[in-house]
Design a protein around this motif. Sequence first.
Motif, short mmCIF file in Angstrom:
data_model
loop_
_atom_site.label_atom_id
_atom_site.label_comp_id
_atom_site.label_asym_id
_atom_site.label_seq_id
_atom_site.Cartn_x
_atom_site.Cartn_y
_atom_site.Cartn_z
N ILE A 271 48.19 26.37 107.49
CA ILE A 271 48.95 27.61 107.70
C ILE A 271 48.19 28.79 107.11
CG2 ILE A 271 51.08 28.84 107.18
CD1 ILE A 271 52.52 26.15 107.19
N LEU A 272 47.78 29.72 107.99
CA LEU A 272 47.10 30.94 107.53
C LEU A 272 48.09 31.98 107.02
CD1 LEU A 272 44.48 31.41 110.41
CD2 LEU A 272 44.17 30.32 108.18
N GLY A 273 49.31 31.93 107.53
CA GLY A 273 50.33 32.90 107.14
C GLY A 273 51.44 32.93 108.15
N LEU A 274 52.37 33.85 107.94
CA LEU A 274 53.54 33.98 108.80
C LEU A 274 53.51 35.30 109.56
CD1 LEU A 274 56.32 32.80 106.30
CD2 LEU A 274 54.99 31.41 107.90
N PHE A 275 53.90 35.24 110.82
CA PHE A 275 54.09 36.45 111.62
C PHE A 275 55.56 36.79 111.53
CE2 PHE A 275 54.83 39.03 115.34
CZ PHE A 275 53.64 39.71 115.56
N ARG A 276 55.87 37.87 110.80
CA ARG A 276 57.26 38.20 110.49
C ARG A 276 57.93 39.08 111.55
NH1 ARG A 276 59.65 34.67 107.22
NH2 ARG A 276 58.82 34.60 105.10
N GLY A 371 50.10 38.77 99.40
CA GLY A 371 51.30 38.23 100.01
C GLY A 371 51.72 38.88 101.30
N LYS A 372 51.55 40.22 101.41
CA LYS A 372 52.09 40.93 102.56
C LYS A 372 51.06 41.91 103.12
CE LYS A 372 56.97 40.81 101.05
NZ LYS A 372 56.75 39.88 99.93
N ALA A 373 51.10 42.07 104.44
CA ALA A 373 50.19 43.00 105.12
C ALA A 373 50.87 43.61 106.31
CB ALA A 373 48.90 42.30 105.55
N ILE A 374 50.39 44.80 106.67
CA ILE A 374 50.89 45.49 107.86
C ILE A 374 49.70 45.93 108.70
CG2 ILE A 374 51.94 47.64 108.68
CD1 ILE A 374 54.10 47.29 106.61
N VAL A 375 49.82 45.69 110.00
CA VAL A 375 48.80 46.07 110.98
C VAL A 375 49.42 47.06 111.95
CG1 VAL A 375 47.39 45.24 112.88
CG2 VAL A 375 47.61 43.86 110.80
N GLY A 376 48.72 48.16 112.23
CA GLY A 376 49.20 49.14 113.20
C GLY A 376 48.14 49.46 114.23
N VAL A 377 48.52 49.44 115.50
CA VAL A 377 47.58 49.71 116.59
C VAL A 377 48.19 50.71 117.56
CG1 VAL A 377 46.21 48.70 118.46
CG2 VAL A 377 46.72 47.33 116.43
N CYS A 378 47.54 51.86 117.73
CA CYS A 378 48.00 52.82 118.73
C CYS A 378 47.52 52.38 120.10
CB CYS A 378 47.49 54.23 118.42
SG CYS A 378 45.69 54.35 118.36
N ALA A 386 53.18 47.65 115.68
CA ALA A 386 52.95 47.39 114.26
C ALA A 386 53.50 46.02 113.93
CB ALA A 386 53.64 48.45 113.39
N ALA A 387 52.73 45.23 113.18
CA ALA A 387 53.13 43.86 112.85
C ALA A 387 53.17 43.67 111.34
CB ALA A 387 52.14 42.86 113.46
N TYR A 388 54.13 42.86 110.90
CA TYR A 388 54.30 42.52 109.50
C TYR A 388 53.89 41.05 109.31
CZ TYR A 388 57.03 41.09 105.30
OH TYR A 388 57.44 40.56 104.10
N LEU A 389 52.92 40.84 108.42
CA LEU A 389 52.36 39.51 108.16
C LEU A 389 52.60 39.12 106.71
CD1 LEU A 389 48.87 40.16 109.82
CD2 LEU A 389 50.95 39.33 110.95
N GLU A 390 52.70 37.82 106.47
CA GLU A 390 52.96 37.36 105.10
C GLU A 390 52.27 36.01 104.87
OE1 GLU A 390 56.77 36.81 102.05
OE2 GLU A 390 57.11 37.18 104.18
N ARG A 391 51.79 35.82 103.65
CA ARG A 391 51.23 34.51 103.25
C ARG A 391 52.09 33.92 102.15
NH1 ARG A 391 45.57 32.86 104.58
NH2 ARG A 391 45.91 31.25 103.03
#
Length: 391
Positions: A271-276, A371-378, A386-391
């Motif tokens: 498991i690389l992480g969660l797509f929240r 633990g947490k990351a946010i990705v934003g793409v125009c 925008a996606a919220y990711l978590e490990r």
Amino acid sequence: MKDVAVIGYCRTAIAKAKRGALNQTHGIPLAAHVLTHALERAQVDAGEIEDVVLGCGLPEGATGHNVARNAALAAGLGVGVPGVTINRYCGSGITAASMIASRIATGEIQAGIAGGVESISLVQFNMNFNGFFYEPLQLKMPAVWWTMNQTADFVSQKYGITREAQDAYVVGSQQRVEAASLAGKFAEEIVPITTMKSVTDKETKQTRLEEITLERDEGPRPGTTLEGLASLPPVYEGGTTTAGNASQLSDGAAALVMMDADLAAQRGLPILGLFRGMQLSGVAPEEMSIAIAPAIRKLMQRHALTMDAIDLWELHEAYAVTTLYNQAELETPWETTNVNGGAIALGHPYGMSGVRYVGSTLMELGRRGGGKAIVGVCTAGGMATAAYLER
């Protein structure tokens, strides 16, 4: 609702459009390559995949005819595995991931693949423009059909983001890409691909095909300087956008294997992480670059996130002006924003980029123990994902 795990990620190296290693590689084998290797990394059998969703910014020609289904067939997933190709331009990859994640979260499926593919070399320079413009809307909102270079110049002028500031940002971004490359970070993501490249002799102008193995990104320019960037002419007279501070036209593909997190944990899968979750925003088409900030605000509100809870931020480098505007608007810390550089150096295969951001950001979270990351793409038309990711 079930948690959704990312259990496998890989990508091709990113090749320069027209001149690069993938300039003759059809979208089907390009996408099939990453589907196959993502499954290997996930340690999952093809028969367990219940859906394949591929994002593609230009789904026609070599990436047309539902490239997702055809790539799944070419990858040997079997005739029972369906596929769908979706288009939200630069936001296509994150949208693909959200579609698979939503199906898993609601219990419709247990495992699927989200990916992205783009062959700008074979498609963008051969597009079908028959009926491309719709005059009633074009007269009312001409910016719907503006080039992205035009939207970047518009945002630069309206919000006072200077050419000098953009170029200075690019130097730093190139340096971060170089450091990440030397550290082997991109090599961890890349699965080499052997293909045929078209090469034109500069003197005779004759063209030949030669076999090539693409193992590393072709776009980065180590040693980029302010003086060199300042010497580049603007795309449009009086504008600030140049070939140096815009993302590069590129070819490539990436894929994520996603699964019910409880099932993945029970089976001891990697498991690389969660797509929240994902959120969207829309702004005036001429202001495309500013759309990331409202999408991220909506995402953070939906998940009750505070700024200090986020360990990594990835703000799409469609243009230097894009990242500069959204970083300033959101006030994300530079030390945790685009830590490995971005698309200005690496390149931007439209449908692939969002998938790359999700996978590479999860890997970087792991390296940092975050633990947490946010990705934003125009994305074209004045939108953003925008996606919220978590490990």
